[in-house]
Design a protein around this motif. Structure first.
Motif, PDB file in Angstrom:
ATOM      1  N   GLU A 421       0.834  -1.194   0.000  1.00 48.99           N
ATOM      2  CA  GLU A 421       0.000   0.000   0.000  1.00 48.99           C
ATOM      3  C   GLU A 421       0.867   1.242   0.000  1.00 48.99           C
ATOM      4  OE1 GLU A 421      -3.792   2.034   2.360  1.00 48.99           O
ATOM      5  OE2 GLU A 421      -3.108   0.020   2.866  1.00 48.99           O
ATOM      6  N   GLY A 422       0.552   2.180  -0.916  1.00 49.59           N
ATOM      7  CA  GLY A 422       1.310   3.409  -1.025  1.00 49.59           C
ATOM      8  C   GLY A 422       0.553   4.615  -0.528  1.00 49.59           C
ATOM      9  N   ASP A 423       1.117   5.797  -0.817  1.00 53.66           N
ATOM     10  CA  ASP A 423       0.503   7.059  -0.403  1.00 53.66           C
ATOM     11  C   ASP A 423       0.017   7.852  -1.608  1.00 53.66           C
ATOM     12  OD1 ASP A 423       2.867   7.885  -1.552  1.00 53.66           O
ATOM     13  OD2 ASP A 423       3.610   8.955   0.214  1.00 53.66           O
ATOM     14  N   GLY A 424      -0.163   7.187  -2.731  1.00 52.99           N
ATOM     15  CA  GLY A 424      -0.591   7.846  -3.948  1.00 52.99           C
ATOM     16  C   GLY A 424       0.531   8.152  -4.907  1.00 52.99           C
ATOM     17  N   SER A 425       1.773   8.052  -4.455  1.00 56.55           N
ATOM     18  CA  SER A 425       2.925   8.290  -5.311  1.00 56.55           C
ATOM     19  C   SER A 425       3.765   7.024  -5.384  1.00 56.55           C
ATOM     20  CB  SER A 425       3.766   9.445  -4.759  1.00 56.55           C
ATOM     21  OG  SER A 425       4.309   9.095  -3.492  1.00 56.55           O
ATOM     22  N   GLY A 426       4.843   7.064  -6.142  1.00 57.43           N
ATOM     23  CA  GLY A 426       5.791   5.961  -6.164  1.00 57.43           C
ATOM     24  C   GLY A 426       5.280   4.741  -6.897  1.00 57.43           C
ATOM     25  N   ASN A 427       5.968   3.631  -6.662  1.00 62.74           N
ATOM     26  CA  ASN A 427       5.761   2.401  -7.403  1.00 62.74           C
ATOM     27  C   ASN A 427       5.402   1.253  -6.478  1.00 62.74           C
ATOM     28  OD1 ASN A 427       7.038   3.267 -10.207  1.00 62.74           O
ATOM     29  ND2 ASN A 427       8.407   3.981  -8.593  1.00 62.74           N
ATOM     30  N   GLY A 428       4.477   0.431  -6.920  1.00 67.31           N
ATOM     31  CA  GLY A 428       4.146  -0.763  -6.167  1.00 67.31           C
ATOM     32  C   GLY A 428       5.205  -1.833  -6.332  1.00 67.31           C
ATOM     33  N   ILE A 429       5.353  -2.353  -7.542  1.00 68.95           N
ATOM     34  CA  ILE A 429       6.335  -3.397  -7.825  1.00 68.95           C
ATOM     35  C   ILE A 429       7.162  -2.988  -9.034  1.00 68.95           C
ATOM     36  CG2 ILE A 429       6.690  -5.788  -8.549  1.00 68.95           C
ATOM     37  CD1 ILE A 429       4.165  -6.548  -7.065  1.00 68.95           C
ATOM     38  N   VAL A 430       8.475  -3.036  -8.894  1.00 64.25           N
ATOM     39  CA  VAL A 430       9.391  -2.946 -10.027  1.00 64.25           C
ATOM     40  C   VAL A 430       9.969  -4.334 -10.227  1.00 64.25           C
ATOM     41  CG1 VAL A 430      11.543  -1.978 -10.891  1.00 64.25           C
ATOM     42  CG2 VAL A 430       9.926  -0.524  -9.661  1.00 64.25           C
ATOM     43  N   ILE A 431       9.798  -4.884 -11.423  1.00 66.29           N
ATOM     44  CA  ILE A 431      10.225  -6.256 -11.680  1.00 66.29           C
ATOM     45  C   ILE A 431      11.252  -6.297 -12.798  1.00 66.29           C
ATOM     46  CG2 ILE A 431       8.248  -6.654 -13.215  1.00 66.29           C
ATOM     47  CD1 ILE A 431       8.352  -9.622 -12.231  1.00 66.29           C
ATOM     48  N   CYS A 432      12.254  -7.119 -12.590  1.00 67.93           N
ATOM     49  CA  CYS A 432      13.280  -7.355 -13.595  1.00 67.93           C
ATOM     50  C   CYS A 432      13.450  -8.862 -13.706  1.00 67.93           C
ATOM     51  CB  CYS A 432      14.584  -6.687 -13.188  1.00 67.93           C
ATOM     52  SG  CYS A 432      15.938  -6.975 -14.344  1.00 67.93           S
TER      53      CYS A 432
END
Length: 675
Positions: A421-432
């Motif tokens: 859970e975020g605050d409306g900004s940023g990224n949930g999952i970055v996948i490589c």
């Protein structure tokens, strides 16, 4: 004559047997020391020719101003818990194994040792010794140990200016259990326990110790609560301690401060197996330009590394701050750990796990309240083989650039049942990952739900990413046979891994209509349809005044109409759903409950009369159902069927931000630790 001969033989045999009997039952001699006793000082009792290996030196109440030297295998003890103070000029007790004698096997039990500023409490250079139940105050160092098979147990060590315990070991086992180490303050490096190894230790057991108030107050002061594999300064690379089995459990570390750098636990070993379990590390605070690592484990062995049920909290740093970082050549398992309350650092990470040769599994961990003025991340998982990220909870990650979870499985990656859970900004999952699967997760309130990370366009150069390994090889040529193959494999992977192909179906995004712009495809692919949708039901939908109805909210249906209730065990749990009602109560007019495997439940009580009730469930998306409450004379009325109403799409187009955020994340993911 024959009879007499037989009798003589029997007498001889009886005499020999009796001799062996009495020899087998000889007890150690006890020599008493103190006012009115056989000896007035401890050294005289030890040096007397009548004192031999195995004897006991029993010391009565009093203060003994002497530096005690032990060259025999003795038990030195206080008499029935007497208050015995030893005040040395240099070292309270020295136990040696050299040309002058051998104190191997000695036990030192129950003494209070008061040291001068430059003094040492106990110095053991012999083998098979036990140091227990002593109180050591002041001096430079509490206990110094070298040799093999040493036990340090139930001691209280405080007030030193450099170290609580130093180990320079050559082999055997080393057991450090249930000691209390506190108030170590110095102008240079200060440590609770520092151990380096010349040889191979079979078993290192560090269990149930409490270390508090370690302070390095100098301009470039560094503080270590526990250091295994001695570092060469804040910018050096730690030595690898050769240990077969490592057990570090149930320790408490709190109140560590330094101007430059802090390591709560630094464990750098060649252990085949490692167990790091149920340690509590809190309140680590460093000054300007500083870095803080609460628990760092680099286990360069081929067995299983288990890091479980550790609790990390209260980290303040300036440059870098990490709750738990673990690197393993063998199988890495990080489970049920909790990291919370990291602040100030320009780059802050809750938890990072790296599996170099085998699989890495991070499961059921909780990371929360990570705050940075620049870059903040919750959980970062990397594996050159297969990466599993299961049932973790991440929330409260705050910074200019944030990511709840980074997943880099360079073979395959499975991300399942996590609650982010975020605050409306940023990224949930970055996948490589060339083959990534992201299913049954809760990924809500982010600017981007899922991003494929693209190294070639947005990350640092490959040479920059490999520089920490290159530096380690340069500084430690003896590690080149281990590190060079790793470096070559990474180089090949980074050159080939230019995009990710991700299957991200069946996730809950906090909306029944997720915005396409919140998925960054990069050069790869993301298949995120169908996603999960929120529904609500009441059973029964008609009740009589005073009765109850069970209200359930779940995300078992997908946008294409599929039913995933049979896969409930794979779903996320944790925060949270809020139920409300306009008639009756669900605890009051509203109640907030946890998700349990994609399902949340409340009980509607019809205790305010009859009518048609609107009950809502909200997890960003709001859905509602109707319940009819009949009065006593209205039981024949028909029930109102439950229905769901979808919330409008709240997705916001976020143009022009993709490039900038990924560039920062690229730098973040590859931030090297200066050693």
């Amino acid at each position: 004559m024959e009879k007499n001969l037989n009798n003589s033989i029997l007498k001889v045999l009886f005499s020999i047997g009796f001799l062996f009997f009495i020899m087998g039952n000889v007890t150690a001699a006890q020599w008493n020391v103190g006012t009115g006793q056989t000896y007035n000082d401890i050294q005289s009792a030890i040096d007397n020719v009548n004192t031999i290996d195995g004897d006991v030196i029993n010391v009565y109440n009093g203060t003994y101003t002497e530096d005690v030297l032990v060259k025999k295998n003795l038990t030195l003890q206080t008499n029935n818990g007497a208050d015995v103070e030893v005040k040395p000029v240099n070292t309270g007790f020295t136990v040696v194994n050299d040309g002058s004698g051998d104190g191997s096997g000695t036990t030192i039990n129950g003494f209070r040792i008061t040291l001068p500023f430059s003094g040492t409490g106990i110095n053991i250079t012999a083998n098979d010794c036990s140091i227990q139940n002593n109180q050591i105050n002041g001096g430079l160092t509490g206990i110094i140990v070298s040799g093999t098979n040493t036990t340090v147990m139930d001691n209280v060590i405080s007030g030193q200016s450099e170290n609580g315990i130093i180990g320079n070991l050559t082999g055997g086992f080393f057991t450090v259990n249930h000691n209390y180490i506190s108030d170590i303050t110095g102008s240079g490096p200060s440590s609770g326990i520092t151990v380096s190894i010349n040889g191979t230790v079979t078993d290192f057991n560090f269990i149930g110790n409490t270390i508090s108030n370690i302070n390095a107050v100098g301009v470039s002061g560094t503080a270590f609560a526990v250091q295994l594999g001695k570092s060469k300064g804040a910018d050096g690379n730690p030595e690898v301690a050769n240990i077969t089995n490592l057990v570090v459990t149930n320790n408490i570390i709190t109140g560590i401060s330094a101007s430059s750098a802090i390591m709560g636990m630094e464990l750098v070993t060649s252990s085949i197996n490692a167990l790091i379990l149920e340690n509590v590390i809190s309140q680590l605070q460093a000054g300007p330009g500083s870095s803080v690592y609460a628990l760092e484990a680099a286990i360069i062995g081929n067995g299983t590394v288990l890091i479980s049920n550790n609790s990390i909290s209260g980290i303040i740093s300036d440059e870098q701050a990490v709750g738990i970082v673990a690197v393993a050549l063998g199988e890495l398992i990080m489970e049920n750990n909790r990291v919370t309350d990291i602040s100030n650092a320009k780059a802050a990470v809750g938890m990072l796990g790296l599996g170099l040769f085998k699989n890495a599994t991070l499961t059921n961990n909780i990371v929360s309240d990570i705050t940075s003025p620049s870059i903040a991340a919750g959980i970062v998982g990397t594996a050159l083989a297969h990466l599993n990220m299961f049932f973790n909870t991440v929330m409260g990650i705050n910074g200019v650039n944030t990511v709840a979870m980074v997943t880099a499985g360079f073979n395959t990656t499975t991300v399942m049942g996590n609650n982010l859970e975020g605050d409306g900004s940023g990224n949930g999952i970055v996948i490589c990952s060339p083959n990534g699967t992201i299913n049954y997760n809760r990924i809500v309130n982010f600017e981007y739900y899922i991003q494929n990370f693209k190294f070639s366009s947005f990350g640092p150069s490959i040479d920059e990413m490999l520089k920490p390994i290159d530096d380690a090889i340069k500084n430690h040529p003896e590690l080149e046979p281990i590190l060079k193959p790793i470096r070559d494999d990474l180089d090949k992977l980074f050159h080939s891994l230019e995009n990710s192909n991700t299957t991200a179906t069946y996730n809950w995004y906090g909306t029944n209509t997720p915005d396409e712009a919140k998925f960054f495809v990069g050069n790869g692919t993301i298949n995120y349809y169908p996603w999960l949708v929120l529904t609500i039901n009441a059973n029964p939908s008609t009740i009589t005044t005073g009765q109850t109805s069970t209200i359930t909210a779940d995300v078992y249906q997908d946008a294409a109409g599929g039913d995933h209730s049979a896969d409930a065990a794979m779903f996320f749990s944790g925060p949270q759903v809020t139920f409300t009602t306009n008639l009756g109560n669900v605890g009051s007019k509203s109640v907030t409950v946890q998700w349990i495997n994609g399902l949340a439940t409340a009980i509607l009580r019809g205790d305010e009369g009859f009518g048609i009730v609107t009950v809502t469930a909200a997890d960003y998306q709001i859905v509602k159902t109707m319940v009819t409450i009949l009065g006593a004379s209205e039981t024949s009325k028909a029930a109102v069927s439950a229905q769901s109403i979808e919330m409008q799409n709240t997705g916001i187009q976020l143009l022009g931000m993709v490039l900038a955020i990924l560039m920062v994340l690229g730098g973040f993911i590859s931030i090297p630790k200066n050693q």
